[in-house]
Design a protein around this motif. Sequence first.
Motif, PDB file in Angstrom:
ATOM      1  N   PHE B  99       0.859  -1.186   0.000  1.00 36.52           N
ATOM      2  CA  PHE B  99       0.000   0.000   0.000  1.00 36.52           C
ATOM      3  C   PHE B  99       0.894   1.235   0.000  1.00 36.52           C
ATOM      4  CE2 PHE B  99      -2.511  -3.000   2.807  1.00 36.52           C
ATOM      5  CZ  PHE B  99      -3.312  -3.448   1.773  1.00 36.52           C
ATOM      6  N   PRO B 100       0.416   2.331  -0.583  1.00 37.00           N
ATOM      7  CA  PRO B 100       1.216   3.558  -0.529  1.00 37.00           C
ATOM      8  C   PRO B 100       1.189   4.166   0.873  1.00 37.00           C
ATOM      9  CG  PRO B 100      -0.796   3.903  -1.796  1.00 37.00           C
ATOM     10  CD  PRO B 100      -0.798   2.484  -1.376  1.00 37.00           C
ATOM     11  N   LYS B 101       1.627   3.415   1.836  1.00 36.18           N
ATOM     12  CA  LYS B 101       1.679   3.848   3.233  1.00 36.18           C
ATOM     13  C   LYS B 101       3.073   3.522   3.758  1.00 36.18           C
ATOM     14  CE  LYS B 101      -3.066   2.138   4.134  1.00 36.18           C
ATOM     15  NZ  LYS B 101      -3.828   3.198   4.791  1.00 36.18           N
ATOM     16  N   ASN B 146       7.852   5.429   3.227  1.00 34.17           N
ATOM     17  CA  ASN B 146       6.831   4.892   2.340  1.00 34.17           C
ATOM     18  C   ASN B 146       7.326   3.575   1.737  1.00 34.17           C
ATOM     19  OD1 ASN B 146       5.160   4.420  -0.041  1.00 34.17           O
ATOM     20  ND2 ASN B 146       4.424   6.503   0.273  1.00 34.17           N
TER      21      ASN B 146
END
Lengths: 271, 253, 282
Positions: B99-101, B146
Motif C-alpha cells: 500500500f502507498p503507506k 513509504n
Amino acid sequence: MSSKLLKGLVYASTLFTFGILGYLIFYILFNGVAYLTPSLFEWEYSTDNVSLMPALITTLYVVLGTLLIATPIGVFTGFYLVDYANRNNPVVKAISIATDTLAGIPSIIYGLFGFLFFVVYLEWQFSLAAGIFTVTIMSLPVIIRATEEALIASGMSIRQASYALGAGKLRTLFNVVLPVAMPGILSGVILATGKIIGETAALIFTLGTATQLPQSLFASGRTLSLHMYILSNEGLHVNEAYATAVVLLVFVILINGLSTLISKRLSRGGK
Amino acid sequence: MSTQPKIKVENLKLWYGDFEALHGVDLDIYEKEVTAFIGPSGCGKSTFIKTLNRMNDLVENVKIEGTVELDGKDIYKKKTDLNLLRKKVGMVFQQPNPFPKSIYDNVAYGPRTHGIKKKSELDEIVEKSLRQAAIWDEVKDHLDRNALSISGGQQQRICIARALAVEPEVLLMDEPTSALDPISTAKIEELVAQLKNDYTIVMVTHNMQQASRVSDRTAFFLNGHIIETDTTRKIFTNPSEKETENYISGRFG
Amino acid sequence: MNETKEKIMHGVFLLAAVTSIISLILIVVFIFTGGLPMMLDYGVFDFIFGTTWNQTTFGILPMIVGSILVTIGAIVLGVPIGVSTAIFMAEFCPPKLYSFLKPAVNLMAGIPSIVYGFFALRIIVPWIRNSFGGPGNSMLAAILLLGVMILPTIIALSESAIRSVPRSYYSGSIALGATQERSIFNVLVPAAKSGIFSSVVLGVGRAIGETMAVVMVAGNQPIMPRGLTQGVRTLTTNIVLEMAYASGQHREALIATGVVLFVFIMIINTTFLIVKSRGGES
C-alpha cells in the motif's frame, strides 16, 4: 505549400485564443482594481454603497452548502459504480446515462427546474435552500466523473492485497483505495467549486437576488456572479461591476491554480 | 508429516463466463509442506491457487463448482466468513503490491483489520513479521518510510511480512519472484524454506528449477487439468506421465 | 456486526447512486408537465412556427431561428480557431510553454459567463456600434462572444483526440519522407476527426445553452433576426428575460420554451454520446 499556410493559421489561432484571454484578464484588472475600495467590503449593502460583502458571504454559503450535499452523494455514487456494482448491471448503465445527460443540460434549464420544483412546488420561495439544491444537482456529474476516474486509476492490485488480508469492502475502500484516489476526487470538487462560483442562470430564479445577507436557509440572497449581473444590467454601478469582476477573476484564478497544483502532484505519482 | 491433508480439493471446476478454465481438479495439500504448481502459462495454475482463498470471487462472471475443504470444512459453503478465511489463508502476489503507506502501516494493516489496536501489541507483531520475512535488519531504522520507496525485492518481502502479520495457517504465493532480480529471488527462496517450519505453503512458479529447489510436493497443470501430483523428487526424476516428462525435460511449449 | 455495516453502506452507496437518475426524472417531469399542456392548448404548430411574441401571442420561431443562427455563427468562428489552437497545443507547442498554456485553457473554461458577457458588453458592443452602425447589441456581438466562449471546450477535446492518435501514424508518415507539417495536417488530424467532431457537438451544446452572457449583448428583441448588426433573442434568453414577471399562460409559454430547448439539447447530447462511443470502438 498549403501546409505552410495551415501552419500559419495554427499559430495565428493560438495567438488569438491566448491573446483574447490575456486581454480579458488585463482589461478587467486594469479597470476594476482601482474601484476595489474598502467601502465595497462593508457589511451592509445600501443603494448608495453597493457593497459586495453580503454577496461574497452568500457565495460562500452556497458553495459550502452545495459541496456539503453534493460531495458525499457524488463520491458515494463513484464508490457504487466502480467498487460495488457489476459493470454490466442495467442500473449502472442507467446511472451512467443519467450522469452524462445531467452534465449536458444548460444552467437555464436547471434554473427553470429549480424554480418549478423547489421554489413553487415545495413552496420554498426564492431561498438559499432552493439555490443550493439546484446547484447541487448541477455539480453531481462533475464530482461523480472525477471520483470514478480516480477510483479506476487506483488499480486492482492494492484492492486485492487488502482483501487477501481478510479486510472487508468498506475497510479496503476507506483505508486503502480512498487515500490513493483522494487527489483526483479533490480536483473534481475544486472544479465543481469554480462552476458554482460562476453560476448565474441556475440561481437567478432559485436563490433570487435579494441584496442583504440571508438570515436563514429559506431567505433569498445573491452570489457575486448574480450581484455583478444585476449591477451591469442596471447600468448605474459599472465601476462596482468591474470591481466585482476582479474579485470573481481572482477566485477563479486561485481555484484553477489549486487544481493545477493537485493534478501536477497526481502526475508525479503522488508520494 | 500428517496424513490428514490441510486442504482437500475435489472435482473443482471453474468458468470465466462460458470458458471453462478448470475441468475438475482434485488435490491434497499437506500441512507444513511446500506444494508447488508448475505448468505452461494459461494452464490454470494461477486461477487454481486463487480458488483456495476465494480471490476469484472478485472477478465478474466467475462460476465455481466442486469443493475445497480447509481442515475438513468446505470454504465454498454459503455461510463461510470470507474475511476469516482470508485471514487463515494469506496470499502474496506476482507483482509486489505494498500500500502507498509507511512500512509499519503496511504490516500493521492486517492486525488492525482484525481488531488489534494496542500500540505495544502492534509493535511486537510488526517486528516479529518483519523478522520472519528476513527484512527487519534492512528496514528497522526507517519503518515510517513509504513502502513504495524501497526496492522491488524488499517490497515483496514487506508483502510477505504483511501477509504473515495476521498469523495465517496457509500462505499462497502466486509466482512471487517473477518480477524480481536473481539476488532477491534467492532471498525469497531461502525465506520460503524457513517459513515451511511454521506454515503450509502453496506456490505457483513458472520456473522449474525453483520448484525443484524449494518444494516438497509438485503438481503439474496442463490445460486446466492436473496431470500429475507427487513428491517433487519423484516428479523431477521419474514422472509417471508422458506429458510431465516432456514438460520437465523442456520438450514442451 | 461487520456484515450488517457492509450491507447498510452498500445500501447507502446505492441510494446515492440513484440520486442522479431521480434528479433527471424530476427535471424531465417538471419541465415537460410545466410546458407541454400550454403547447397543446395553444397549438404546437402555432407555438413553434408563430413569428409573433408578446404578452398574449406566443410564437417562438424568432427565438428558435435566433438560437440556431447564433450557434452556427459561433461554430463557424470558434471551431477553426479552437481546432487550430488544439493542433498547436498537441504538436507544435514547446513543453515549457505547454505547462503554461494548458492551465490557461482550463482557466478560460473556468471564467464565469457573466465576466465574458460583461467584457463583450464593454469591448465588442461599442466596437460593432462604431464600425458597422446600429445599436451594437446584436447578433454579431453574440456570435463573437460565443465563438470565444466555446474555445476551451473545443480545444480541450480536440487536443486529447489528436494526442490519442497512435504515434506510429506520425512516424510512418515521416518515414515516407513527408515533412512534419504535412504529417500533422494530412495524417494526424484526419485520424482524430471523430474526436474533433465530438468536440464540435459539445461546443454546439455550450453555445445553444449559454444564457447570461448572451442576454447582456444580444439586444433581445423578440422578432425574426434581420441582420448581423441587429438585435436577436435566443431560446435561453427568452426564458431569463421574462420569467421574473410572467404569470399564467405567459409563464407557461416560457416553460414551454424550456421544453423546446431541452429537446434541442437532448438531440445534441445523444449525437455526442453516439459519436463518442463510435470513436471508442474504432
